[in-house]
Scaffold this active site. Structure first.
Site, short mmCIF file in Angstrom:
data_model
loop_
_atom_site.label_atom_id
_atom_site.label_comp_id
_atom_site.label_asym_id
_atom_site.label_seq_id
_atom_site.Cartn_x
_atom_site.Cartn_y
_atom_site.Cartn_z
N GLY A 28 4.17 -4.49 13.37
CA GLY A 28 3.10 -4.92 12.60
C GLY A 28 3.39 -6.00 11.68
O GLY A 28 2.66 -6.01 10.49
N GLU A 38 0.47 -8.53 18.98
CA GLU A 38 0.69 -9.66 19.68
C GLU A 38 2.21 -10.28 19.51
O GLU A 38 2.72 -9.74 18.70
CB GLU A 38 -0.18 -10.87 19.21
CG GLU A 38 -0.15 -11.24 18.10
CD GLU A 38 -1.33 -11.76 17.05
OE1 GLU A 38 -2.25 -12.03 17.86
OE2 GLU A 38 -1.43 -12.09 16.07
N ASP A 70 0.87 -1.19 0.17
CA ASP A 70 -0.02 -0.05 -0.05
C ASP A 70 0.92 1.21 -0.03
O ASP A 70 2.04 1.14 0.06
CB ASP A 70 -1.04 -0.01 1.24
CG ASP A 70 -0.19 -0.01 2.40
OD1 ASP A 70 0.41 0.74 2.84
OD2 ASP A 70 -0.39 -0.72 3.28
N HIS A 120 8.54 -5.48 -0.91
CA HIS A 120 7.54 -6.57 -1.92
C HIS A 120 6.93 -5.84 -2.86
O HIS A 120 6.03 -6.23 -3.27
CB HIS A 120 6.67 -7.09 -0.64
CG HIS A 120 7.22 -8.10 0.06
ND1 HIS A 120 6.76 -8.80 1.29
CD2 HIS A 120 8.36 -8.71 0.17
CE1 HIS A 120 7.17 -9.44 2.00
NE2 HIS A 120 8.62 -9.58 1.29
N SER A 133 4.03 -10.35 11.38
CA SER A 133 4.10 -11.61 11.95
C SER A 133 5.42 -12.47 12.09
O SER A 133 5.35 -13.37 12.67
CB SER A 133 3.16 -12.78 11.29
OG SER A 133 3.37 -12.78 9.95
N ASN A 163 4.07 -4.76 17.97
CA ASN A 163 3.20 -5.50 17.35
C ASN A 163 1.88 -5.90 18.19
O ASN A 163 2.01 -5.86 19.50
CB ASN A 163 3.66 -7.00 16.94
CG ASN A 163 3.10 -7.50 15.77
OD1 ASN A 163 2.88 -7.07 14.64
ND2 ASN A 163 2.70 -9.08 15.78
N CYS A 201 6.42 -4.32 -16.51
CA CYS A 201 6.32 -4.77 -17.72
C CYS A 201 6.97 -6.14 -17.93
O CYS A 201 8.54 -5.88 -17.92
CB CYS A 201 6.70 -3.74 -18.93
SG CYS A 201 6.42 -4.43 -20.44
P1 OAD Z 1 0.64 -10.76 8.61
O1 OAD Z 1 -0.62 -10.60 8.24
O2 OAD Z 1 1.49 -11.95 8.39
O3 OAD Z 1 0.97 -10.29 9.95
C1 OAD Z 1 0.36 -8.78 10.55
C2 OAD Z 1 0.90 -8.69 11.92
O4 OAD Z 1 0.19 -7.70 12.24
C3 OAD Z 1 0.28 -9.87 12.94
O5 OAD Z 1 1.36 -10.37 13.72
C4 OAD Z 1 -0.58 -9.13 13.59
O6 OAD Z 1 -0.78 -9.43 14.91
C5 OAD Z 1 -0.14 -7.84 13.70
N1 OAD Z 1 -1.26 -6.70 14.06
C6 OAD Z 1 -2.60 -6.70 13.31
N2 OAD Z 1 -3.03 -5.59 13.67
C7 OAD Z 1 -2.26 -4.79 14.27
C8 OAD Z 1 -2.22 -3.46 14.93
N3 OAD Z 1 -3.48 -2.89 14.77
N4 OAD Z 1 -1.35 -2.93 15.41
C9 OAD Z 1 0.14 -3.60 15.32
N5 OAD Z 1 0.30 -4.89 14.95
C10 OAD Z 1 -0.83 -5.35 14.41
O7 OAD Z 1 1.45 -9.72 7.81
P2 OAD Z 1 3.04 -9.26 7.47
O8 OAD Z 1 3.91 -9.73 8.40
O9 OAD Z 1 2.95 -8.13 6.78
O10 OAD Z 1 4.14 -10.89 1.23
O11 OAD Z 1 3.19 -10.36 6.23
C11 OAD Z 1 4.33 -10.69 5.42
C12 OAD Z 1 4.07 -10.90 4.16
O12 OAD Z 1 3.32 -12.01 4.01
C13 OAD Z 1 3.56 -9.91 3.34
O13 OAD Z 1 4.21 -8.66 2.77
C14 OAD Z 1 2.99 -10.70 2.24
C15 OAD Z 1 2.50 -11.94 2.96
O14 OAD Z 1 2.39 -13.04 2.05
C16 OAD Z 1 3.86 -11.36 -0.19
O15 OAD Z 1 2.82 -11.46 -0.57
C17 OAD Z 1 5.07 -11.64 -0.66
#
Ligand code: OAD
Length: 233
Positions: free
Chosen positions: A175, A203, A94, A109, A177, A201, A117
């Site tokens: 934020g 959690e 985003d 990413h 995982s 984070n 392209c």
């Molecule tokens: P995830 O969905 O795996 O993890 C999001 C994290 O944010 C979790 O640990 C939640 O607990 C936490 N979270 C949720 N709400 C929150 C809030 N209000 N404040 C703080 N933390 C919060 O997303 P990513 O770790 O970004 O890659 O995922 C990593 C990558 O996996 C992404 O870039 C994407 C995905 O597959 C690709 O697509 C290549």
């Protein structure tokens, strides 16, 4: 934190959650609604390009209905006011860091608002659908794909990121995982370089035990608080 130090920040979907963007791995998140292998792999794209282009068209369109939150704004303030070196790396595709005021953002990413392209290899700023196979602005071939890094592909600017990690004083993960490498391994790189490490984070993440300090709660509260602490220093 002295103001002459070097900080590397990694953000993930959790920083945009309070803006209303779905995370990936939470209940009801994107990877429960869609199969990763269908919409986030080169093989999925080859099998069903319409499905993949439509998926990213929807996500791009959704950006116009969301706004940056106080966590994005706090990191923009840090960029403006911190006297040391700062590298902001995001896994997010985003544009909320930019709209929150950050001007130097490394999108490892890729980005929804960019097109890659497959004919000429050029990345172009893009804010329109791709499902209708528009021509590449550079070579005119109708071969654009989302400029998003899929599983099995190499994230952007890894050399620059590892160089910054090996020379930083503090690594902060916000934020995310900790489920997806190489980003999930950044904390260990920073630790090996002797840096302090902090997780912010909702959690405990999968890699929470690698961090010297972890604070758990919503990014919209934790990030502004932490930025205040750094700037008061
Ligand atoms: P995830 O969905 O795996 O993890 C999001 C994290 O944010 C979790 O640990 C939640 O607990 C936490 N979270 C949720 N709400 C929150 C809030 N209000 N404040 C703080 N933390 C919060 O997303 P990513 O770790 O970004 O890659 O995922 C990593 C990558 O996996 C992404 O870039 C994407 C995905 O597959 C690709 O697509 C290549």
């Amino acid at each position: 934190m002295a103001q002459d130090k070097r900080i590397v920040i990694l953000t993930g979907a959790g920083i945009s959650a309070e803006s209303g963007i779905d995370t990936f791995r939470s209940a009801g998140g994107l990877w429960e609604q869609h199969k990763v292998e269908d919409v986030a792999t080169p093989e999925g794209f080859a099998r069903n390009p319409d499905l993949v282009l439509g998926f990213y068209d929807k996500r791009r369109e959704a950006l116009s209905g969301v706004k940056p939150n106080p966590a994005h704004a706090a990191l923009a303030r840090l960029e403006r006011e911190f006297l040391g070196e700062l590298l902001l790396v995001t896994q997010n595709v985003d544009d909320l860091h930019e709209r929150g005021g950050s001007s130097q953002v490394l999108h490892m990413h890729g980005e929804l608002k960019s097109a890659l392209c497959m004919s000429c290899g050029v990345r172009s700023a893009w804010d329109a659908p791709m499902s209708d196979r528009p021509p590449c602005p550079v070579c005119q071939a109708p071969t654009l794909r989302p400029d998003v890094v899929w599983f099995g592909e190499m994230p952007y600017q890894m050399e620059r990121i590892y160089a910054a990690l090996s020379a930083c004083d503090l690594f902060v993960s916000i934020g995310t995982s900790g489920a997806v490498y190489p980003a999930a391994g950044f904390v260990q790189e920073a630790r090996a370089a002797g840096a302090a490490t902090l997780e912010l984070n909702l959690e405990p993440s999968d890699g929470t035990h690698y961090f010297a300090e972890a604070r758990h709660g919503p990014a919209g509260e934790l990030v502004p608080q932490w930025v205040d602490e750094v700037l008061v220093g």
